[in-house]
Design a protein around this motif. Structure first.
Motif, PDB file in Angstrom:
ATOM      1  N   GLY A  10      22.736  14.818 -30.243  1.00  0.00           N
ATOM      2  CA  GLY A  10      21.582  14.088 -29.743  1.00  0.00           C
ATOM      3  C   GLY A  10      21.864  12.659 -29.328  1.00  0.00           C
ATOM      4  N   HIS A  11      23.057  12.158 -29.635  1.00  0.00           N
ATOM      5  CA  HIS A  11      23.403  10.794 -29.227  1.00  0.00           C
ATOM      6  C   HIS A  11      23.795  10.785 -27.760  1.00  0.00           C
ATOM      7  CE1 HIS A  11      24.268   8.726 -33.357  1.00  0.00           C
ATOM      8  NE2 HIS A  11      23.065   9.288 -33.280  1.00  0.00           N
ATOM      9  N   THR A  12      23.133   9.932 -26.985  1.00  0.00           N
ATOM     10  CA  THR A  12      23.420   9.893 -25.555  1.00  0.00           C
ATOM     11  C   THR A  12      24.566   8.940 -25.210  1.00  0.00           C
ATOM     12  OG1 THR A  12      21.797   8.138 -25.153  1.00  0.00           O
ATOM     13  CG2 THR A  12      21.000  10.418 -25.029  1.00  0.00           C
ATOM     14  N   ALA A  13      24.820   7.989 -26.077  1.00  0.00           N
ATOM     15  CA  ALA A  13      25.859   6.985 -25.804  1.00  0.00           C
ATOM     16  C   ALA A  13      27.134   7.328 -26.564  1.00  0.00           C
ATOM     17  CB  ALA A  13      25.377   5.597 -26.193  1.00  0.00           C
ATOM     18  N   LEU A  14      28.272   7.157 -25.890  1.00  0.00           N
ATOM     19  CA  LEU A  14      29.573   7.454 -26.494  1.00  0.00           C
ATOM     20  C   LEU A  14      30.569   6.384 -26.078  1.00  0.00           C
ATOM     21  CD1 LEU A  14      31.289  10.883 -26.854  1.00  0.00           C
ATOM     22  CD2 LEU A  14      32.569   8.992 -25.852  1.00  0.00           C
TER      23      LEU A  14
END
Lengths: 114, 114
Positions: free
Chosen positions: A28-32
């Motif tokens: 669910g994390h959109t930023a990497l």
């Protein structure tokens, strides 16, 4: 998943070879993010993805380094023609939205170039 | 040039002692300051600070930010051998979402002896 995972945990390669390092972010994390940490130093920023696109790749040291995130989840950091100076721990982190929220780190991949 | 400076570089204490770790910064577009604990490879999140003068506390650990003097401290009371680690300070930048990179200091290596 429960946390950020990275594979392999260790990679030994010879100078001149190509390597791929994989990162699975928190679900669910959109930023990497990718960082590189040399011995005795703090992590150094390489690249930031928002979804599938690289929003900031200003930290990539040269064109031998490339990263992708084709479906907005798993990311692969690719290093061509490895050099001994590329030896470091490569850390991946993810955050929920990328708008200044907390980054959670994976255990890293220790890359050794002989 | 954006920079984060931590002091001391290393510290040896005995169990039960109280320690204070320092972090100063000079960055453009400050958004937040974060503390991480790094025992092996994965930095583990401790605190995120965005406002001056508001102490954040978690068990024996606490931290505070001074945005006028551009520094933060991390306090650990009644230290235990399990507190032995590298403590990393990082500053998050604010470029309206164009990037979310962290600038790290070199860390403070804390060794707690029994």
């Amino acid at each position: 998943g429960a946390g950020v995972s990275q594979t392999p945990s260790n990679k030994v390669t010879e100078k001149g070879k190509y390597v791929e390092l994989r990162c699975d972010p928190i679900s669910g994390h959109t930023a990497l993010y990718w960082y590189r940490q040399s011995l005795g130093q703090g992590p150094e920023f390489l690249i930031y993805f928002q979804g599938t696109g690289a929003a900031d790749d200003s930290g990539l040291p040269n064109d031998r380094f490339f990263a992708v995130r084709p479906e907005g989840s798993v990311s692969t950091l690719k290093i061509q023609r490895t050099e001994r100076g590329d030896s470091a721990v490569y850390l991946c982190a993810s955050s929920r939205s990328g708008r200044g929220d907390t980054q959670y780190f994976g255990p890293g991949t220790r890359l050794t170039v002989l | 040039e954006d920079k984060v400076v931590q002091s001391p570089l290393s510290l040896v204490v005995h169990e039960g002692d109280t320690v204070t770790l320092n972090c100063s910064y000079e960055v453009t577009n400050f958004r937040s300051l974060l503390w991480y604990k790094q025992e092996k490879k994965a930095p583990t999140f401790l605190f995120m600070l965005t406002s001056s003068g508001i102490e954040k506390k978690s068990g024996r650990l606490s931290s505070i930010l001074d945005k006028k003097e551009l520094f933060s401290i991390l306090n650990i009371t009644a230290t235990q051998t399990g507190d032995s680690a590298v403590y990393l300070c990082a500053v998050g930048m604010n470029y309206g979402g164009a990037t979310n990179k962290l600038i790290f200091g070199t860390g403070t290596l804390l060794a707690v002896q029994p």
